[in-house]
Design a protein around this motif. Structure first.
Motif, short mmCIF file in Angstrom:
data_model
loop_
_atom_site.label_atom_id
_atom_site.label_comp_id
_atom_site.label_asym_id
_atom_site.label_seq_id
_atom_site.Cartn_x
_atom_site.Cartn_y
_atom_site.Cartn_z
N TRP A 1 -27.47 -16.90 70.16
CA TRP A 1 -27.58 -16.31 68.82
C TRP A 1 -28.33 -17.25 67.88
O TRP A 1 -29.16 -16.82 67.09
CB TRP A 1 -26.18 -16.00 68.28
N GLY A 2 -28.04 -18.55 68.00
CA GLY A 2 -28.73 -19.53 67.16
C GLY A 2 -30.22 -19.59 67.46
O GLY A 2 -31.04 -19.64 66.55
N ILE A 3 -30.56 -19.58 68.74
CA ILE A 3 -31.97 -19.58 69.12
C ILE A 3 -32.62 -18.28 68.67
O ILE A 3 -33.77 -18.28 68.21
CB ILE A 3 -32.11 -19.78 70.64
N GLY A 4 -31.89 -17.18 68.77
CA GLY A 4 -32.43 -15.88 68.37
C GLY A 4 -32.69 -15.78 66.89
O GLY A 4 -33.42 -14.89 66.43
N GLY A 5 -32.11 -16.68 66.09
CA GLY A 5 -32.34 -16.68 64.64
C GLY A 5 -33.79 -16.95 64.29
O GLY A 5 -34.21 -16.67 63.16
N THR B 1 -31.08 -10.09 72.22
CA THR B 1 -31.42 -10.42 73.61
C THR B 1 -31.03 -11.85 73.95
O THR B 1 -30.43 -12.10 75.01
CB THR B 1 -32.94 -10.21 73.85
N THR B 2 -31.37 -12.80 73.07
CA THR B 2 -31.02 -14.19 73.37
C THR B 2 -29.51 -14.42 73.35
O THR B 2 -28.99 -15.24 74.09
CB THR B 2 -31.71 -15.17 72.39
N THR B 3 -28.80 -13.67 72.51
CA THR B 3 -27.34 -13.78 72.51
C THR B 3 -26.78 -13.31 73.84
O THR B 3 -25.90 -13.96 74.43
CB THR B 3 -26.74 -12.94 71.36
N GLY C 1 -36.24 -15.41 65.58
CA GLY C 1 -37.02 -14.20 65.78
C GLY C 1 -36.42 -13.02 65.04
O GLY C 1 -35.58 -13.18 64.15
N ASP C 2 -36.86 -11.83 65.41
CA ASP C 2 -36.36 -10.61 64.77
C ASP C 2 -34.98 -10.26 65.35
O ASP C 2 -34.52 -10.88 66.30
CB ASP C 2 -37.36 -9.47 64.94
N PRO C 3 -34.30 -9.25 64.79
CA PRO C 3 -32.95 -8.90 65.26
C PRO C 3 -32.88 -8.51 66.75
O PRO C 3 -31.88 -8.79 67.41
CB PRO C 3 -32.54 -7.73 64.37
#
Length: 153
Positions: free
Chosen positions: A46-50, A59-61, A52-54
């Motif tokens: 989730w942190g890495i996904g921050g 996906t990264t979460t 990018g877009d939602p």
């Protein structure tokens, strides 16, 4: 020769209740480890996904959780199996002593007595653990082979 008695077996299990509780604690600890590491992996994703877009964050979460689960599954399998094997060996050592009609040393818990007995025979217990794992693997392979042959027939 021993005669089997359900009452005696249940009585011995009740007398060695600390081992049953210890086994339950090992399973509970493994479950907690799965939940924690999967959650940490999802949190990292989730942190890495921050960045990018939602959709990317979702996906990264998901992948973080999957990777976290995979990491704990790989590490915990052998660790959990080994710890449970050592607990089982200690339980058997105490049960044999009780079956022979001997009393356990005074002033010590059953678990500490078993730990001493297992540590005295650490090499043999470790070798037997390896053999136990090999036998389980061979039995799984043979069962899978037989199932495959039966399904073909």
């Amino acid at each position: 020769m021993w005669d089997f008695s359900i009452g005696r077996a249940l009585g011995l299990m009740a007398r060695t209740m600390p081992f049953i509780v210890l086994r339950m604690a090992v399973y509970f600890g493994a479950a907690v480890a799965y939940v924690l590491v999967t959650g940490v992996g999802a949190g990292v994703g989730w942190g890495i996904g921050g960045f990018g877009d939602p959709d990317f964050q979702a996906t990264t979460t998901m992948w973080g959780g999957v990777i976290g689960f995979g990491v704990v599954a790989a590490g915990m399998y052998l660790l959990r199996e080994y710890v449970l094997y050592v607990v089982k060996a200690g339980h058997i050592a105490v049960l044999v002593k009780l079956l022979d009609g001997e009393e356990l040393p005074e002033g010590r818990s059953q678990v500490s007595y078993a730990r001493e007995e297992i540590s005295r025979r650490f090499v043999q217990a470790s070798v037997l653990f390896g053999i136990d794992q090999l036998v389980k693997g061979v039995l799984r392979a043979i069962t899978g082979l037989v199932r495959g042959m039966v399904s073909i027939l």
